[in-house]
Structures are given as structure tokens and as C-alpha cells.
Design a protein around this motif. Structure first.
Motif, mmCIF file in Angstrom:
data_model
loop_
_atom_site.group_PDB
_atom_site.id
_atom_site.type_symbol
_atom_site.label_atom_id
_atom_site.label_comp_id
_atom_site.label_asym_id
_atom_site.label_seq_id
_atom_site.Cartn_x
_atom_site.Cartn_y
_atom_site.Cartn_z
ATOM 1 N N SER A 1 33.187 34.476 67.130
ATOM 2 C CA SER A 1 33.089 35.385 66.277
ATOM 3 C C SER A 1 33.200 34.962 64.487
ATOM 4 O O SER A 1 33.125 35.201 64.235
ATOM 5 C CB SER A 1 34.854 35.595 65.997
ATOM 6 N N ASN A 2 33.411 33.721 64.988
ATOM 7 C CA ASN A 2 32.965 33.058 63.307
ATOM 8 C C ASN A 2 32.696 30.943 64.182
ATOM 9 O O ASN A 2 33.239 30.908 63.844
ATOM 10 C CB ASN A 2 34.618 33.155 62.660
ATOM 11 N N PRO A 3 31.497 31.863 63.418
ATOM 12 C CA PRO A 3 30.353 31.816 63.070
ATOM 13 C C PRO A 3 30.396 33.195 64.299
ATOM 14 O O PRO A 3 30.537 32.508 65.767
ATOM 15 C CB PRO A 3 28.910 31.169 62.471
ATOM 16 N N LYS A 4 29.587 34.612 64.317
ATOM 17 C CA LYS A 4 29.040 35.204 65.745
ATOM 18 C C LYS A 4 28.597 34.873 66.702
ATOM 19 O O LYS A 4 27.254 33.822 65.792
ATOM 20 C CB LYS A 4 28.817 36.564 64.857
ATOM 21 N N TYR A 5 27.255 34.878 67.242
ATOM 22 C CA TYR A 5 26.557 34.798 68.188
ATOM 23 C C TYR A 5 25.278 35.081 67.670
ATOM 24 O O TYR A 5 24.062 34.235 67.656
ATOM 25 C CB TYR A 5 26.564 35.930 69.297
ATOM 26 N N LYS A 6 25.147 36.269 66.527
ATOM 27 C CA LYS A 6 23.954 36.393 65.843
ATOM 28 C C LYS A 6 23.586 35.771 64.987
ATOM 29 O O LYS A 6 22.590 35.225 64.514
ATOM 30 C CB LYS A 6 23.664 38.160 64.889
ATOM 31 N N ASP A 7 25.048 34.714 64.644
ATOM 32 C CA ASP A 7 24.048 33.851 63.217
ATOM 33 C C ASP A 7 23.575 32.842 64.006
ATOM 34 O O ASP A 7 24.049 31.630 63.596
ATOM 35 C CB ASP A 7 25.281 33.301 62.479
ATOM 36 N N SER A 8 23.684 32.457 65.611
ATOM 37 C CA SER A 8 22.967 31.385 65.979
ATOM 38 C C SER A 8 23.692 29.681 66.143
ATOM 39 O O SER A 8 22.792 28.677 65.333
ATOM 40 C CB SER A 8 21.664 31.364 65.615
ATOM 41 N N PRO A 9 25.006 30.075 66.115
ATOM 42 C CA PRO A 9 25.644 28.970 65.736
ATOM 43 C C PRO A 9 25.197 27.230 66.533
ATOM 44 O O PRO A 9 24.198 27.707 67.901
ATOM 45 C CB PRO A 9 27.789 28.891 66.200
ATOM 46 N N PRO A 10 26.219 26.272 66.914
ATOM 47 C CA PRO A 10 25.053 24.980 67.735
ATOM 48 C C PRO A 10 25.684 25.703 69.201
ATOM 49 O O PRO A 10 25.284 25.560 70.152
ATOM 50 C CB PRO A 10 25.660 24.270 67.453
ATOM 51 N N GLU A 11 26.546 26.370 70.255
ATOM 52 C CA GLU A 11 26.845 26.504 70.436
ATOM 53 C C GLU A 11 25.935 27.735 71.350
ATOM 54 O O GLU A 11 25.705 28.038 72.334
ATOM 55 C CB GLU A 11 28.559 26.621 70.914
ATOM 56 N N ALA A 12 25.624 28.634 70.268
ATOM 57 C CA ALA A 12 24.842 29.513 70.841
ATOM 58 C C ALA A 12 23.836 29.410 71.110
ATOM 59 O O ALA A 12 22.803 29.866 72.492
ATOM 60 C CB ALA A 12 24.435 30.994 69.937
ATOM 61 N N ILE A 13 23.039 28.150 70.615
ATOM 62 C CA ILE A 13 21.573 27.148 70.977
ATOM 63 C C ILE A 13 22.249 26.797 72.082
ATOM 64 O O ILE A 13 20.896 26.592 73.263
ATOM 65 C CB ILE A 13 21.203 26.845 70.009
ATOM 66 N N PHE A 14 22.807 25.706 72.390
ATOM 67 C CA PHE A 14 22.625 25.536 73.655
ATOM 68 C C PHE A 14 23.312 25.817 74.643
ATOM 69 O O PHE A 14 21.957 25.541 75.334
ATOM 70 C CB PHE A 14 23.915 24.447 73.160
ATOM 71 N N VAL A 15 23.879 27.444 74.392
ATOM 72 C CA VAL A 15 24.168 27.521 76.091
ATOM 73 C C VAL A 15 22.681 29.052 76.690
ATOM 74 O O VAL A 15 22.353 28.752 77.332
ATOM 75 C CB VAL A 15 25.121 29.451 76.005
ATOM 76 N N ASN A 16 21.807 28.683 75.625
ATOM 77 C CA ASN A 16 20.766 29.845 75.115
ATOM 78 C C ASN A 16 19.510 28.480 76.156
ATOM 79 O O ASN A 16 18.863 28.686 76.939
ATOM 80 C CB ASN A 16 19.835 30.282 74.198
ATOM 81 N N VAL A 17 20.158 27.685 75.418
ATOM 82 C CA VAL A 17 18.792 26.382 76.260
ATOM 83 C C VAL A 17 19.373 26.224 77.992
ATOM 84 O O VAL A 17 18.837 26.123 78.634
ATOM 85 C CB VAL A 17 18.883 24.693 75.780
#
Length: 243
Positions: free
Chosen positions: A152-168
Motif C-alpha cells: 500500500s505504501n509504496p504501492k505495487y505499481k511504484d516498484s518497491p524493492p519487495e515487488a521487484i524481488f518477488v517479480n524475480v
């Protein structure tokens, strides 16, 4: 198997095992470093058992993984079975149970006719590959869904480190699946036709080979197979030459 094929098989198998281990490490780091770890108290940490157990072992831990997500949803007052991820996940689970029951009943029970074993083999092989790819697809949908709703803060669309890591992590899962499918579909790495026929025939105790001959004349990949008599004659000829 030729030595060159054996080397290629070992390289591909080692690569698949390595990527599989990397995917397990990734999902553990995600849960332990970015999330709340593990718990069984109805909180957010309880949900983390679900992705970890799905990735590590859909077969062995599937029951505990389903219980964890349902219990988490019930404790958090979240509706169950509303998403495509949940629909396909439950479908894959039911199909896996069916695959397991049919596999045990047809191939592990000695009295099953060899003609049944041969007829079911193409469907059994296809079902296994379909389930494997389906589970990877369900896992990809699940981790994406968790990121969309969980960040939520930051959101998924903002590409936070967690989002990038899980995409990998998702990319690693796809690579792992591609390697396994490559290994499983390589004709040169499959057992020879005569060995498959011999296994199916000798496993079905007491059935006349004349009854299973027409069924076993073709294998799951559509290639013609040698009759059992020809196999025995060729084997005896090789023995005579060796002597």
C-alpha cells in the motif's frame, strides 16, 4: 543412453535442481525479510505459510498449505474462493488427487492388466505435465495477487524493492518449469521402447501377452514398438554374439 546424451541430461538436471533451490531461497527470503515471518494465530504471518509450502513442495505440503490460507481468510473475515487463483488452485489440487489415485491403482497394483497400463500411460504423462505447469501458473497468479493487495505504501505499481524481488521469484519459477519440461519431453532421455514394454508387461501378472500386443504396439509418443518375441530373439542373438 549415449555418453553425450548422458552429459546433457546431467547438465539439464543439475540446472533444474539449482534453479529449484534458488526459488525456495527466494520465497523464504521474501517471507522472512519482507513479511512478518511465520505464525499460526490468524494474523498476516499465518498466510505466509501458503506461498512457502506451495513453492517448496506442492505434492507433500499441499494439505497444510490449503489449510493455512483458508484459516487465514476465515480469521481475517476474507471470503474464500473468490479469485481465479483460488479456483485454479483448488482445481489443480483435485486433479492431482485424481492423478495420484489413478497412478497408484493402475501402476502399483500388480493385478492391473498390462493393456490398461499401456492405454493409460499417455494420459498419465500428459496429466503430470499439465498439473506441473498449472501449479506454476497458479503460484504466479498468487504472488502477484498478494503484491497487489498487500503493498500500500509504496504501492505495487511504484516498484518497491519487495515487488521487484518477488517479480524475480516469478521469473525463477518460470525458468525452473521450462527446464523441467525440457527434460521431461526429450525423446533421447526417455527409456528405450523395449524396456517400457517389458515393464508394463511384467508388472501385469498373469496376463497373456497376445492380449496386450495390439495395445502395446505403440507407445505414448506414437512410435511403433517391437513385439515381445522380437525383443527376446534380439536379446538372445546379442547373448550368442557375446559368447
Amino acid at each position: 543412453m549415449a555418453m553425450e546424451n548422458l552429459k546433457q541430461f546431467l547438465v539439464a538436471l543439475s540446472a533444474a535442481a539449482a534453479v529449484g533451490i534458488v526459488s525456495i531461497i527466494f520465497v523464504l527470503i521474501w517471507v522472512l525479510n519482507y513479511k512478518e515471518g511465520f505464525a499460526w494465530d490468524g494474523g498476516l504471518a499465518e498466510f505466509n505459510w501458503h506461498p512457502v509450502l506451495i513453492v517448496i513442495g506442492f505434492i507433500f505440503f499441499q494439505g497444510i498449505a490449503m489449510v493455512a490460507v483458508f484459516d487465514f481468510h476465515n480469521a481475517a473475515k476474507i471470503p474464500n474462493m473468490y479469485s481465479l487463483h483460488s479456483w485454479l488452485g483448488l482445481t489443480a489440487l483435485m486433479l492431482f488427487c485424481l492423478q495420484l489415485v489413478l497412478g497408484v491403482g493402475i501402476y502399483l497394483i500388480p493385478v492391473t492388466p498390462a493393456s490398461w497400463r499401456a492405454a493409460f500411460m499417455p494420459l498419465h504423462v500428459y496429466g503430470g505435465l499439465l498439473l506441473f505447469t498449472s501449479v506454476i501458473a497458479v503460484a504466479l497468479m498468487g504472488i502477484t495477487e498478494k503484491l497487489i493487495f498487500g503493498l500500500s505504501n509504496p504501492k505495487y505499481k511504484d516498484s518497491p524493492p519487495e515487488a521487484i524481488f518477488v517479480n524475480v521469484l516469478g521469473v525463477v519459477l518460470v525458468v525452473f518449469g521450462a527446464l523441467i519440461l525440457w527434460i521431461a519431453t526429450r525423446t533421447s532421455w526417455k527409456r528405450p521402447s523395449d524396456q517400457v514394454l517389458h515393464t508394463l508387461h511384467t508388472s501385469g501378472e498373469g496376463e497373456d501377452s497376445s492380449k496386450v500386443g495390439p495395445v502395446l504396439s505403440q507407445l505414448s509418443d506414437g512410435t511403433d514398438a517391437e513385439p515381445f518375441g522380437d525383443i527376446r530373439r534380439r536379446s538372445n542373438k546379442l547373448d550368442d554374439q557375446a559368447n
